[in-house]
Design a protein around this motif. Structure first.
Motif, PDB file in Angstrom:
ATOM      1  N   LEU A   1     -21.466 -13.162  38.162  1.00 47.31           N
ATOM      2  CA  LEU A   1     -20.003 -13.109  38.327  1.00 47.31           C
ATOM      3  C   LEU A   1     -19.306 -13.802  37.156  1.00 47.31           C
ATOM      4  CD1 LEU A   1     -19.616 -13.739  42.151  1.00 47.31           C
ATOM      5  CD2 LEU A   1     -19.059 -11.634  40.902  1.00 47.31           C
ATOM      6  N   ARG A   2     -19.842 -14.948  36.715  1.00 43.90           N
ATOM      7  CA  ARG A   2     -19.265 -15.655  35.571  1.00 43.90           C
ATOM      8  C   ARG A   2     -19.353 -14.786  34.311  1.00 43.90           C
ATOM      9  NH1 ARG A   2     -22.592 -20.504  34.205  1.00 43.90           N
ATOM     10  NH2 ARG A   2     -23.899 -18.902  33.289  1.00 43.90           N
ATOM     11  N   ARG A   3     -20.508 -14.159  34.122  1.00 42.87           N
ATOM     12  CA  ARG A   3     -20.688 -13.276  32.960  1.00 42.87           C
ATOM     13  C   ARG A   3     -19.679 -12.131  33.005  1.00 42.87           C
ATOM     14  NH1 ARG A   3     -26.524 -10.968  32.420  1.00 42.87           N
ATOM     15  NH2 ARG A   3     -25.880 -10.050  34.380  1.00 42.87           N
ATOM     16  N   ALA A   4     -19.500 -11.518  34.166  1.00 43.92           N
ATOM     17  CA  ALA A   4     -18.542 -10.414  34.308  1.00 43.92           C
ATOM     18  C   ALA A   4     -17.113 -10.904  34.081  1.00 43.92           C
ATOM     19  CB  ALA A   4     -18.674  -9.776  35.690  1.00 43.92           C
ATOM     20  N   ALA A   5     -16.763 -12.050  34.646  1.00 46.95           N
ATOM     21  CA  ALA A   5     -15.405 -12.593  34.476  1.00 46.95           C
ATOM     22  C   ALA A   5     -15.115 -12.846  32.998  1.00 46.95           C
ATOM     23  CB  ALA A   5     -15.245 -13.884  35.276  1.00 46.95           C
ATOM     24  N   ASN A   6     -16.073 -13.434  32.284  1.00 47.70           N
ATOM     25  CA  ASN A   6     -15.848 -13.740  30.869  1.00 47.70           C
ATOM     26  C   ASN A   6     -15.860 -12.492  29.989  1.00 47.70           C
ATOM     27  OD1 ASN A   6     -15.335 -16.447  31.222  1.00 47.70           O
ATOM     28  ND2 ASN A   6     -17.457 -17.070  30.923  1.00 47.70           N
TER      29      ASN A   6
ATOM     30  N   THR B   1     -15.842 -13.710  26.105  1.00 43.62           N
ATOM     31  CA  THR B   1     -17.183 -13.435  25.573  1.00 43.62           C
ATOM     32  C   THR B   1     -17.091 -12.503  24.365  1.00 43.62           C
ATOM     33  OG1 THR B   1     -18.309 -13.862  27.650  1.00 43.62           O
ATOM     34  CG2 THR B   1     -19.445 -12.411  26.095  1.00 43.62           C
ATOM     35  N   LEU B   2     -16.190 -11.531  24.425  1.00 44.12           N
ATOM     36  CA  LEU B   2     -16.013 -10.638  23.270  1.00 44.12           C
ATOM     37  C   LEU B   2     -15.518 -11.428  22.056  1.00 44.12           C
ATOM     38  CD1 LEU B   2     -14.508  -7.505  25.034  1.00 44.12           C
ATOM     39  CD2 LEU B   2     -16.861  -7.887  24.273  1.00 44.12           C
ATOM     40  N   ALA B   3     -14.620 -12.395  22.285  1.00 41.79           N
ATOM     41  CA  ALA B   3     -14.170 -13.264  21.189  1.00 41.79           C
ATOM     42  C   ALA B   3     -15.343 -14.071  20.646  1.00 41.79           C
ATOM     43  CB  ALA B   3     -13.057 -14.189  21.670  1.00 41.79           C
ATOM     44  N   GLY B   4     -16.188 -14.562  21.527  1.00 45.65           N
ATOM     45  CA  GLY B   4     -17.367 -15.308  21.106  1.00 45.65           C
ATOM     46  C   GLY B   4     -18.315 -14.467  20.272  1.00 45.65           C
ATOM     47  N   LEU B   5     -18.524 -13.229  20.692  1.00 46.34           N
ATOM     48  CA  LEU B   5     -19.390 -12.332  19.918  1.00 46.34           C
ATOM     49  C   LEU B   5     -18.768 -12.004  18.566  1.00 46.34           C
ATOM     50  CD1 LEU B   5     -20.655  -9.962  22.745  1.00 46.34           C
ATOM     51  CD2 LEU B   5     -22.037 -11.567  21.386  1.00 46.34           C
ATOM     52  N   ALA B   6     -17.451 -11.828  18.521  1.00 45.79           N
ATOM     53  CA  ALA B   6     -16.767 -11.563  17.247  1.00 45.79           C
ATOM     54  C   ALA B   6     -16.941 -12.733  16.287  1.00 45.79           C
ATOM     55  CB  ALA B   6     -15.283 -11.280  17.494  1.00 45.79           C
ATOM     56  N   VAL B   7     -16.774 -13.956  16.784  1.00 46.79           N
ATOM     57  CA  VAL B   7     -16.968 -15.141  15.934  1.00 46.79           C
ATOM     58  C   VAL B   7     -18.426 -15.223  15.498  1.00 46.79           C
ATOM     59  CG1 VAL B   7     -16.970 -17.682  15.903  1.00 46.79           C
ATOM     60  CG2 VAL B   7     -15.013 -16.427  16.856  1.00 46.79           C
ATOM     61  N   ALA B   8     -19.349 -14.989  16.417  1.00 50.68           N
ATOM     62  CA  ALA B   8     -20.779 -15.048  16.091  1.00 50.68           C
ATOM     63  C   ALA B   8     -21.138 -14.041  14.997  1.00 50.68           C
ATOM     64  CB  ALA B   8     -21.614 -14.796  17.341  1.00 50.68           C
ATOM     65  N   LEU B   9     -20.599 -12.833  15.104  1.00 53.72           N
ATOM     66  CA  LEU B   9     -20.874 -11.818  14.081  1.00 53.72           C
ATOM     67  C   LEU B   9     -20.228 -12.187  12.749  1.00 53.72           C
ATOM     68  CD1 LEU B   9     -20.496  -8.591  16.240  1.00 53.72           C
ATOM     69  CD2 LEU B   9     -22.611  -9.483  15.217  1.00 53.72           C
ATOM     70  N   ALA B  10     -18.989 -12.645  12.787  1.00 56.59           N
ATOM     71  CA  ALA B  10     -18.292 -13.032  11.556  1.00 56.59           C
ATOM     72  C   ALA B  10     -18.984 -14.210  10.873  1.00 56.59           C
ATOM     73  CB  ALA B  10     -16.832 -13.384  11.861  1.00 56.59           C
ATOM     74  N   ALA B  11     -19.539 -15.124  11.668  1.00 61.53           N
ATOM     75  CA  ALA B  11     -20.228 -16.296  11.116  1.00 61.53           C
ATOM     76  C   ALA B  11     -21.685 -15.992  10.753  1.00 61.53           C
ATOM     77  CB  ALA B  11     -20.173 -17.443  12.120  1.00 61.53           C
TER      78      ALA B  11
ATOM     79  N   GLN C   1     -16.045 -22.922  32.860  1.00 63.81           N
ATOM     80  CA  GLN C   1     -14.648 -23.335  32.697  1.00 63.81           C
ATOM     81  C   GLN C   1     -13.815 -22.213  32.078  1.00 63.81           C
ATOM     82  OE1 GLN C   1     -15.214 -26.942  30.433  1.00 63.81           O
ATOM     83  NE2 GLN C   1     -15.697 -28.148  32.267  1.00 63.81           N
ATOM     84  N   TYR C   2     -14.396 -21.452  31.157  1.00 62.73           N
ATOM     85  CA  TYR C   2     -13.683 -20.285  30.613  1.00 62.73           C
ATOM     86  C   TYR C   2     -13.331 -19.323  31.737  1.00 62.73           C
ATOM     87  CZ  TYR C   2     -14.052 -20.961  25.553  1.00 62.73           C
ATOM     88  OH  TYR C   2     -13.891 -21.407  24.272  1.00 62.73           O
ATOM     89  N   ALA C   3     -14.282 -19.070  32.626  1.00 61.56           N
ATOM     90  CA  ALA C   3     -14.029 -18.141  33.728  1.00 61.56           C
ATOM     91  C   ALA C   3     -12.915 -18.670  34.632  1.00 61.56           C
ATOM     92  CB  ALA C   3     -15.312 -17.903  34.525  1.00 61.56           C
TER      93      ALA C   3
ATOM     94  N   PHE D   1      -8.320 -21.184  28.117  1.00 60.29           N
ATOM     95  CA  PHE D   1      -9.139 -22.405  28.088  1.00 60.29           C
ATOM     96  C   PHE D   1      -8.965 -23.149  26.762  1.00 60.29           C
ATOM     97  CE2 PHE D   1     -13.122 -24.421  26.715  1.00 60.29           C
ATOM     98  CZ  PHE D   1     -13.273 -25.379  27.714  1.00 60.29           C
ATOM     99  N   ILE D   2      -8.825 -22.428  25.661  1.00 61.44           N
ATOM    100  CA  ILE D   2      -8.782 -23.076  24.345  1.00 61.44           C
ATOM    101  C   ILE D   2      -7.582 -24.012  24.199  1.00 61.44           C
ATOM    102  CG2 ILE D   2      -8.634 -22.692  21.841  1.00 61.44           C
ATOM    103  CD1 ILE D   2     -10.394 -20.156  22.345  1.00 61.44           C
ATOM    104  N   PRO D   3      -6.329 -23.574  24.425  1.00 54.32           N
ATOM    105  CA  PRO D   3      -5.229 -24.549  24.321  1.00 54.32           C
ATOM    106  C   PRO D   3      -5.304 -25.650  25.378  1.00 54.32           C
ATOM    107  CG  PRO D   3      -4.387 -22.420  25.049  1.00 54.32           C
ATOM    108  CD  PRO D   3      -5.819 -22.215  24.654  1.00 54.32           C
ATOM    109  N   LEU D   4      -5.803 -25.325  26.567  1.00 49.22           N
ATOM    110  CA  LEU D   4      -5.968 -26.355  27.595  1.00 49.22           C
ATOM    111  C   LEU D   4      -6.985 -27.401  27.142  1.00 49.22           C
ATOM    112  CD1 LEU D   4      -5.978 -24.089  30.780  1.00 49.22           C
ATOM    113  CD2 LEU D   4      -4.181 -25.700  30.079  1.00 49.22           C
ATOM    114  N   TYR D   5      -8.083 -26.929  26.569  1.00 48.56           N
ATOM    115  CA  TYR D   5      -9.115 -27.842  26.066  1.00 48.56           C
ATOM    116  C   TYR D   5      -8.568 -28.695  24.924  1.00 48.56           C
ATOM    117  CZ  TYR D   5     -13.333 -29.737  24.083  1.00 48.56           C
ATOM    118  OH  TYR D   5     -14.272 -30.609  23.610  1.00 48.56           O
TER     119      TYR D   5
END
Length: 150
Positions: free
Chosen positions: A19-24, A30-40, A98-100, A107-111
């Protein structure tokens, strides 16, 4: 035991982890995370409990040895090194949850606000940060007490 077996592919994620994986995925974090991972230009692999590990992260920011974007754990080390540190991986996994709960990228501005508050209160971004406290200060490498008193 191979890296693939150690990563949890033999026993799949629990219902809550799925459920967490689906929510993210749905909230875009998660797509943002993959984009950063690919760019990096990290090495992306399947991790345990529905996580994705992006190893070999070399960008200067953030300063942490590992951080999460959705269900993607970006780390400066190798995947094997991260998997050999279950406390740190568990800490990062709690950030995935926490992202979910924060509906993704909010989450990012809150963090960042919580980290700023923590710097004012304790002198570092983690000790008084509600997100780091709930993820486990010691597991994340943060001091348990303030370096200075407010």
């Amino acid at each position: 035991m191979t890296l693939r077996q150690h990563a949890g592919s033999v026993n799949g994620p629990t219902t809550a982890q799925r459920l967490r994986r689906a929510a993210n995925l749905l909230n875009g974090s998660t797509l943002a995370g993959l984009a950063v991972a690919l760019a990096a230009r990290t090495r992306i692999s399947r991790g345990p409990r529905g996580l994705i590990i992006a190893a070999g992260y070399r960008w200067r920011l953030p300063f942490a040895g590992a951080y999460t974007l959705g269900n993607v754990v970006l780390c400066r080390s190798t995947a094997a090194d991260l998997l050999s540190r279950p406390a740190l991986l568990g800490h990062e996994e709690r950030h995935c949850s926490q992202y979910a709960w924060c509906l993704g990228l909010p989450f990012i501005p809150l963090y960042l606000a919580a980290a700023g508050w923590s710097v004012l209160r304790s002198g570092n971004p983690g000790t008084a940060n509600i997100f780091e406290r709930r993820a486990g200060l010691a597991a994340g490498g943060y001091p348990l007490r303030a370096a200075r008193q407010p």
